[in-house]
Scaffold this motif. Structure first.
Motif, PDB file in Angstrom:
ATOM      1  N   THR A  55       7.212   4.506 -13.303  1.00 25.72           N
ATOM      2  CA  THR A  55       7.656   3.424 -12.427  1.00 25.72           C
ATOM      3  C   THR A  55       6.832   3.447 -11.138  1.00 25.72           C
ATOM      4  O   THR A  55       5.973   4.305 -10.953  1.00 25.72           O
ATOM      5  CB  THR A  55       9.150   3.581 -12.081  1.00 25.72           C
ATOM      6  OG1 THR A  55       9.357   4.845 -11.429  1.00 25.72           O
ATOM      7  CG2 THR A  55      10.027   3.532 -13.334  1.00 25.72           C
ATOM      8  N   GLY A  56       7.138   2.528 -10.253  1.00 27.43           N
ATOM      9  CA  GLY A  56       6.517   2.546  -8.933  1.00 27.43           C
ATOM     10  C   GLY A  56       5.207   1.796  -8.850  1.00 27.43           C
ATOM     11  O   GLY A  56       4.786   1.110  -9.780  1.00 27.43           O
ATOM     12  N   ALA A  57       4.553   1.959  -7.711  1.00 22.57           N
ATOM     13  CA  ALA A  57       3.312   1.249  -7.421  1.00 22.57           C
ATOM     14  C   ALA A  57       2.178   1.735  -8.327  1.00 22.57           C
ATOM     15  O   ALA A  57       2.233   2.830  -8.881  1.00 22.57           O
ATOM     16  CB  ALA A  57       2.945   1.453  -5.954  1.00 22.57           C
ATOM     17  N   PRO A  58       1.119   0.926  -8.480  1.00 21.89           N
ATOM     18  CA  PRO A  58       0.016   1.298  -9.366  1.00 21.89           C
ATOM     19  C   PRO A  58      -0.726   2.559  -8.926  1.00 21.89           C
ATOM     20  O   PRO A  58      -0.649   2.977  -7.770  1.00 21.89           O
ATOM     21  CB  PRO A  58      -0.917   0.074  -9.291  1.00 21.89           C
ATOM     22  CG  PRO A  58      -0.069  -1.039  -8.782  1.00 21.89           C
ATOM     23  CD  PRO A  58       0.949  -0.410  -7.902  1.00 21.89           C
ATOM     24  N   VAL A  59      -1.443   3.133  -9.859  1.00 18.98           N
ATOM     25  CA  VAL A  59      -2.308   4.274  -9.566  1.00 18.98           C
ATOM     26  C   VAL A  59      -3.336   3.871  -8.509  1.00 18.98           C
ATOM     27  O   VAL A  59      -3.921   2.787  -8.575  1.00 18.98           O
ATOM     28  CB  VAL A  59      -3.035   4.737 -10.844  1.00 18.98           C
ATOM     29  CG1 VAL A  59      -4.086   5.786 -10.504  1.00 18.98           C
ATOM     30  CG2 VAL A  59      -2.042   5.288 -11.855  1.00 18.98           C
ATOM     31  N   GLY A  60      -3.535   4.729  -7.517  1.00 19.67           N
ATOM     32  CA  GLY A  60      -4.502   4.439  -6.455  1.00 19.67           C
ATOM     33  C   GLY A  60      -3.897   3.763  -5.246  1.00 19.67           C
ATOM     34  O   GLY A  60      -4.614   3.404  -4.302  1.00 19.67           O
ATOM     35  N   SER A  61      -2.574   3.595  -5.248  1.00 20.00           N
ATOM     36  CA  SER A  61      -1.938   2.887  -4.131  1.00 20.00           C
ATOM     37  C   SER A  61      -2.061   3.635  -2.808  1.00 20.00           C
ATOM     38  O   SER A  61      -2.120   3.017  -1.741  1.00 20.00           O
ATOM     39  CB  SER A  61      -0.462   2.626  -4.444  1.00 20.00           C
ATOM     40  OG  SER A  61      -0.337   1.684  -5.500  1.00 20.00           O
ATOM     41  N   ASP A  62      -2.089   4.978  -2.852  1.00 21.48           N
ATOM     42  CA  ASP A  62      -2.227   5.745  -1.605  1.00 21.48           C
ATOM     43  C   ASP A  62      -3.549   5.432  -0.917  1.00 21.48           C
ATOM     44  O   ASP A  62      -3.605   5.222   0.303  1.00 21.48           O
ATOM     45  CB  ASP A  62      -2.107   7.243  -1.885  1.00 21.48           C
ATOM     46  CG  ASP A  62      -0.686   7.666  -2.219  1.00 21.48           C
ATOM     47  OD1 ASP A  62       0.246   6.884  -1.936  1.00 21.48           O
ATOM     48  OD2 ASP A  62      -0.501   8.763  -2.778  1.00 21.48           O
ATOM     49  N   ALA A  63      -4.625   5.408  -1.701  1.00 26.14           N
ATOM     50  CA  ALA A  63      -5.938   5.097  -1.124  1.00 26.14           C
ATOM     51  C   ALA A  63      -5.988   3.652  -0.639  1.00 26.14           C
ATOM     52  O   ALA A  63      -6.602   3.344   0.387  1.00 26.14           O
ATOM     53  CB  ALA A  63      -7.034   5.342  -2.164  1.00 26.14           C
ATOM     54  N   TRP A  64      -5.347   2.779  -1.361  1.00 23.63           N
ATOM     55  CA  TRP A  64      -5.265   1.364  -0.969  1.00 23.63           C
ATOM     56  C   TRP A  64      -4.576   1.234   0.395  1.00 23.63           C
ATOM     57  O   TRP A  64      -5.073   0.553   1.294  1.00 23.63           O
ATOM     58  CB  TRP A  64      -4.511   0.612  -2.058  1.00 23.63           C
ATOM     59  CG  TRP A  64      -4.141  -0.818  -1.805  1.00 23.63           C
ATOM     60  CD1 TRP A  64      -3.087  -1.270  -1.076  1.00 23.63           C
ATOM     61  CD2 TRP A  64      -4.804  -1.989  -2.307  1.00 23.63           C
ATOM     62  NE1 TRP A  64      -3.024  -2.646  -1.094  1.00 23.63           N
ATOM     63  CE2 TRP A  64      -4.070  -3.123  -1.836  1.00 23.63           C
ATOM     64  CE3 TRP A  64      -5.924  -2.204  -3.104  1.00 23.63           C
ATOM     65  CZ2 TRP A  64      -4.432  -4.436  -2.154  1.00 23.63           C
ATOM     66  CZ3 TRP A  64      -6.283  -3.519  -3.423  1.00 23.63           C
ATOM     67  CH2 TRP A  64      -5.555  -4.612  -2.945  1.00 23.63           C
ATOM     68  N   ARG A  65      -3.433   1.910   0.542  1.00 22.65           N
ATOM     69  CA  ARG A  65      -2.705   1.855   1.819  1.00 22.65           C
ATOM     70  C   ARG A  65      -3.524   2.490   2.939  1.00 22.65           C
ATOM     71  O   ARG A  65      -3.538   1.989   4.075  1.00 22.65           O
ATOM     72  CB  ARG A  65      -1.369   2.574   1.693  1.00 22.65           C
ATOM     73  CG  ARG A  65      -0.385   1.943   0.725  1.00 22.65           C
ATOM     74  CD  ARG A  65       0.970   2.638   0.804  1.00 22.65           C
ATOM     75  NE  ARG A  65       1.832   2.318  -0.328  1.00 22.65           N
ATOM     76  CZ  ARG A  65       1.988   3.071  -1.401  1.00 22.65           C
ATOM     77  NH1 ARG A  65       1.337   4.228  -1.501  1.00 22.65           N
ATOM     78  NH2 ARG A  65       2.792   2.698  -2.377  1.00 22.65           N
ATOM     79  N   ALA A  66      -4.180   3.604   2.615  1.00 20.88           N
ATOM     80  CA  ALA A  66      -4.979   4.307   3.625  1.00 20.88           C
ATOM     81  C   ALA A  66      -6.121   3.442   4.149  1.00 20.88           C
ATOM     82  O   ALA A  66      -6.589   3.626   5.272  1.00 20.88           O
ATOM     83  CB  ALA A  66      -5.529   5.610   3.037  1.00 20.88           C
ATOM     84  N   ALA A  67      -6.538   2.483   3.322  1.00 16.19           N
ATOM     85  CA  ALA A  67      -7.607   1.573   3.743  1.00 16.19           C
ATOM     86  C   ALA A  67      -7.071   0.417   4.587  1.00 16.19           C
ATOM     87  O   ALA A  67      -7.819  -0.505   4.940  1.00 16.19           O
ATOM     88  CB  ALA A  67      -8.328   1.029   2.512  1.00 16.19           C
ATOM     89  N   GLY A  68      -5.779   0.477   4.904  1.00 20.28           N
ATOM     90  CA  GLY A  68      -5.183  -0.553   5.746  1.00 20.28           C
ATOM     91  C   GLY A  68      -4.775  -1.807   4.997  1.00 20.28           C
ATOM     92  O   GLY A  68      -4.512  -2.846   5.614  1.00 20.28           O
ATOM     93  N   LEU A  69      -4.697  -1.720   3.670  1.00 21.02           N
ATOM     94  CA  LEU A  69      -4.321  -2.875   2.848  1.00 21.02           C
ATOM     95  C   LEU A  69      -2.802  -2.933   2.687  1.00 21.02           C
ATOM     96  O   LEU A  69      -2.123  -1.916   2.802  1.00 21.02           O
ATOM     97  CB  LEU A  69      -5.018  -2.776   1.487  1.00 21.02           C
ATOM     98  CG  LEU A  69      -6.549  -2.794   1.567  1.00 21.02           C
ATOM     99  CD1 LEU A  69      -7.174  -2.372   0.258  1.00 21.02           C
ATOM    100  CD2 LEU A  69      -7.025  -4.183   1.974  1.00 21.02           C
ATOM    101  N   PRO A  70      -2.250  -4.107   2.424  1.00 18.11           N
ATOM    102  CA  PRO A  70      -0.789  -4.246   2.348  1.00 18.11           C
ATOM    103  C   PRO A  70      -0.192  -3.415   1.224  1.00 18.11           C
ATOM    104  O   PRO A  70      -0.763  -3.299   0.138  1.00 18.11           O
ATOM    105  CB  PRO A  70      -0.585  -5.746   2.106  1.00 18.11           C
ATOM    106  CG  PRO A  70      -1.896  -6.250   1.597  1.00 18.11           C
ATOM    107  CD  PRO A  70      -2.945  -5.392   2.229  1.00 18.11           C
TER     108      PRO A  70
END
Length: 351
Positions: A55-70
């Motif tokens: 469940t939960g957000a897709p794989v790689g979401s931590d890096a996505w968030r760290a890049a300042g993305l929603p």
């Protein structure tokens, strides 16, 4: 005299209470015995291995968030669509290259970007195929598309049952390609292995936990299709997949919902599904699923058989289906009817 009458009334009430109590105990024991039969293999079920749903957000979401993305976990599919609409083509491609695991599994992202992203993450595993989602976690999940989903006037989604995952898609793909072929290629068909399915047909298959997680993922996926303008789909839900569809029915937009070889949909009848979709059901009486008790007790069992007249579904002819997986076989009455449903040409009667 008054005291005697009072004692007699009290005695009669006590006797009635004891009888009521015994009746409740008897019903409980019968239900428990039937539920035990479901999981013990006496009615066609076999052992299985416990699974934890992905469940939960897709794989790689931590890096996505760290890049300042929603945050993907905080965005609805409609919001995802709006976000990508305001990006330049160059920025979109940059996100595909840097965050393919997120873009490829983000409900509401443009279809072409999802295909491109999953081609990168899945590699040669599904070479030449349109992969709308790919999640390597656990046993793996994958969603394959046959046809032009963006332009097709009709869309069908097949939701599979036990033993389906990213490495075991053959049966699901056969169903999808058979259905597309039966419509003359006019319907875009989605093979949706987008949830953690039971392994075997043991406790996981008799309970609703994996189906509940699957229903959430199916709801998000279908909302994502709607956000990008795909046609309202017909859902074909096989075996345990019909439990998923039953739990999701109230929250999804679909023109038709077809329960195929269903152990129950966790609903007493069509009204309890709380859906605007037309509800259909197909089951060959020689299918082993017909021997599974349609009970619900202590979280086990999935309730009323959707082909039971009391359920109120439209009945799909399935007398020539062979076994539990034979409903999509070319030449069968069930597949012909499925094709008519997918294209909006089937009427059908409630039995």
């Amino acid at each position: 005299m008054g005291r005697f009458t009072g004692r007699r009334k009290e005695s009669t009430a006590c006797t009635a209470n004891r009888r009521t109590g015994r009746s409740r105990v008897t019903r409980t024991l019968v239900a428990a015995a039937l539920a035990t039969a479901v999981v013990a293999g006496t009615a066609g079920w076999a052992s299985g291995t416990a699974q934890l749903p992905v469940t939960g957000a897709p794989v790689g979401s931590d890096a996505w968030r760290a890049a300042g993305l929603p945050d993907p976990a905080q965005m609805t599919p409609a919001q995802v669509d709006a976000y990508f609409q305001q990006l330049s083509p160059e920025r979109r491609q940059q996100l595909v290259r840097s965050h393919p695991g997120v873009v490829g599994n983000l409900d509401g992202a443009p279809l072409t970007l999802r295909y491109e992203s999953n081609a990168l993450t899945a590699g040669a595993r599904y070479a030449g195929q349109q992969v709308l989602a790919y999640d390597p976690r656990g046993r793996g999940q994958a969603v394959l598309v046959y046809g032009d989903l963006a332009r097709a006037a009709h869309v069908a989604v097949i939701v599979p049952g036990s033993d389906t995952d990213a490495g075991h898609l053959d049966g699901l793909v056969r169903k999808a390609t058979a259905l597309r072929g039966a419509t003359g290629g006019r319907t875009a068909v989605i093979a949706w292995a987008g949830y953690t399915t039971p392994v075997g047909v043991g406790l996981d298959a008799a309970s609703g936990e994996l189906a509940e997680a699957g229903a959430d993922r199916l709801t998000g996926f279908l909302a994502g299709l709607r956000a990008v303008g795909a046609a309202e789909p017909a859902l074909f839900c096989h075996s345990y997949g019909s439990v998923v569809c039953g739990l999701a029915a109230h929250a999804v937009k679909a023109k038709d919902l077809v329960a195929v070889a269903s152990p129950g949909m966790r609903a007493d009848d069509v009204a309890a599904l709380n859906t605007t979709a037309r509800v259909w059901a197909a089951k060959d009486p020689t299918d082993w699923i017909d021997r599974v008790p349609n009970v619900s007790f202590a979280g086990l069992g999935h309730g009323t058989d959707p082909t039971d007249p009391v359920f109120g579904a439209r009945i799909v002819p399935a007398g020539d289906a062979d076994g539990h997986d034979g409903y999509f076989a070319p030449g069968t009455a069930s597949l012909r009817t499925f094709a008519e449903i997918a294209e909006g040409n089937a009427e059908g009667n409630v039995r």
